[in-house]
Design a protein around this motif. Structure first.
Motif, mmCIF file in Angstrom:
data_model
loop_
_atom_site.group_PDB
_atom_site.id
_atom_site.type_symbol
_atom_site.label_atom_id
_atom_site.label_comp_id
_atom_site.label_asym_id
_atom_site.label_seq_id
_atom_site.Cartn_x
_atom_site.Cartn_y
_atom_site.Cartn_z
ATOM 1 N N ARG A 110 0.833 -1.216 0.000
ATOM 2 C CA ARG A 110 0.000 0.000 0.000
ATOM 3 C C ARG A 110 0.864 1.261 0.000
ATOM 4 N NH1 ARG A 110 -2.815 -3.199 3.656
ATOM 5 N NH2 ARG A 110 -4.875 -3.812 2.915
ATOM 6 N N THR A 111 1.868 1.255 0.854
ATOM 7 C CA THR A 111 2.737 2.429 0.956
ATOM 8 C C THR A 111 3.419 2.727 -0.375
ATOM 9 O OG1 THR A 111 3.121 2.044 3.308
ATOM 10 C CG2 THR A 111 4.746 3.399 2.160
ATOM 11 N N THR A 114 0.977 3.615 -3.331
ATOM 12 C CA THR A 114 0.450 4.973 -3.151
ATOM 13 C C THR A 114 1.496 6.004 -3.560
ATOM 14 O OG1 THR A 114 -1.036 4.250 -1.397
ATOM 15 C CG2 THR A 114 -0.492 6.602 -1.472
ATOM 16 N N GLN A 118 1.243 8.589 -6.792
ATOM 17 C CA GLN A 118 1.390 10.038 -6.604
ATOM 18 C C GLN A 118 2.470 10.605 -7.534
ATOM 19 O OE1 GLN A 118 2.103 10.096 -2.369
ATOM 20 N NE2 GLN A 118 -0.068 10.312 -1.886
ATOM 21 N N ASP A 140 -4.285 1.855 -8.396
ATOM 22 C CA ASP A 140 -5.560 2.067 -7.694
ATOM 23 C C ASP A 140 -6.339 0.755 -7.563
ATOM 24 O OD1 ASP A 140 -4.990 4.766 -7.383
ATOM 25 O OD2 ASP A 140 -6.245 5.391 -9.085
ATOM 26 N N LEU A 143 -4.629 -1.393 -4.968
ATOM 27 C CA LEU A 143 -4.901 -0.863 -3.629
ATOM 28 C C LEU A 143 -6.324 -1.218 -3.186
ATOM 29 C CD1 LEU A 143 -3.124 2.576 -4.025
ATOM 30 C CD2 LEU A 143 -2.511 0.783 -2.370
#
Length: 165
Positions: A110-111, A114, A118, A140, A143
């Motif tokens: 997830r980290t 993400t 970004q 996305d 995630l």
């Protein structure tokens, strides 16, 4: 007998004295015991043109070797032009996110996914036919699947770095 300095007890170091880890690794990048047979390592001095970097990283991702793909993309990030560092860093982080999924580390996945999304979103349209929009959509989707506890197939972990989806 006095304690030996750390550098004197067999740590692997490069010519400048920086620590290196030459231990063999498994297909997910985890270190194996010395003397084990692991997957082939990516050379530390890898410096390929961008399209060759992307082709090489894609082959590794397609073979389920996201950690090795990360190392290829990281080399481009470190060796490429300053204006593209954020793009290559986002791609490398995406590959590490895939690696964390392969290792069963949802939090790490997830980290990194993400962060990758970004960076790729901020970069916008990319050179070399890199599909930033498709990779962000893939991140996305991954995630969402992680958040919902849905199982992921091997195909889910083999996104296309270039071209349209």
């Amino acid at each position: 007998m006095p304690d030996q300095p750390q550098e004197d007890i067999g740590r692997d170091r490069d010519e400048e004295g920086r620590a290196r880890n030459a231990r063999p690794r498994d297909r997910f990048g985890r270190p194996l015991p010395l003397g084990s047979t692991g997957v082939p390592r990516i050379p530390d001095d890898l410096d390929l043109p961008p399209t060759e970097t992307l082709d090489y990283a894609q082959r590794l991702i397609d073979d389920g070797l996201a950690f090795n793909a990360h190392e290829v993309l990281e080399a481009a990030w470190k060796n490429g032009p300053f204006a593209e560092k954020s793009l290559w860093q986002g791609l490398a982080q995406f590959a590490v996110g895939l690696t964390h999924i392969q290792r069963g580390n949802s939090k790490g996945a997830r980290t990194l996914l993400t962060r990758a999304a970004q960076r790729l979103t901020a970069y916008g349209p990319a050179p070399y036919d890199i599909d930033t929009a498709g990779l962000v959509a893939c991140a996305d989707a991954l995630l969402t699947a992680l958040d919902q506890g849905k199982p992921l197939s091997e195909n889910d972990l083999r996104p296309r770095l270039t071209g349209t989806r």
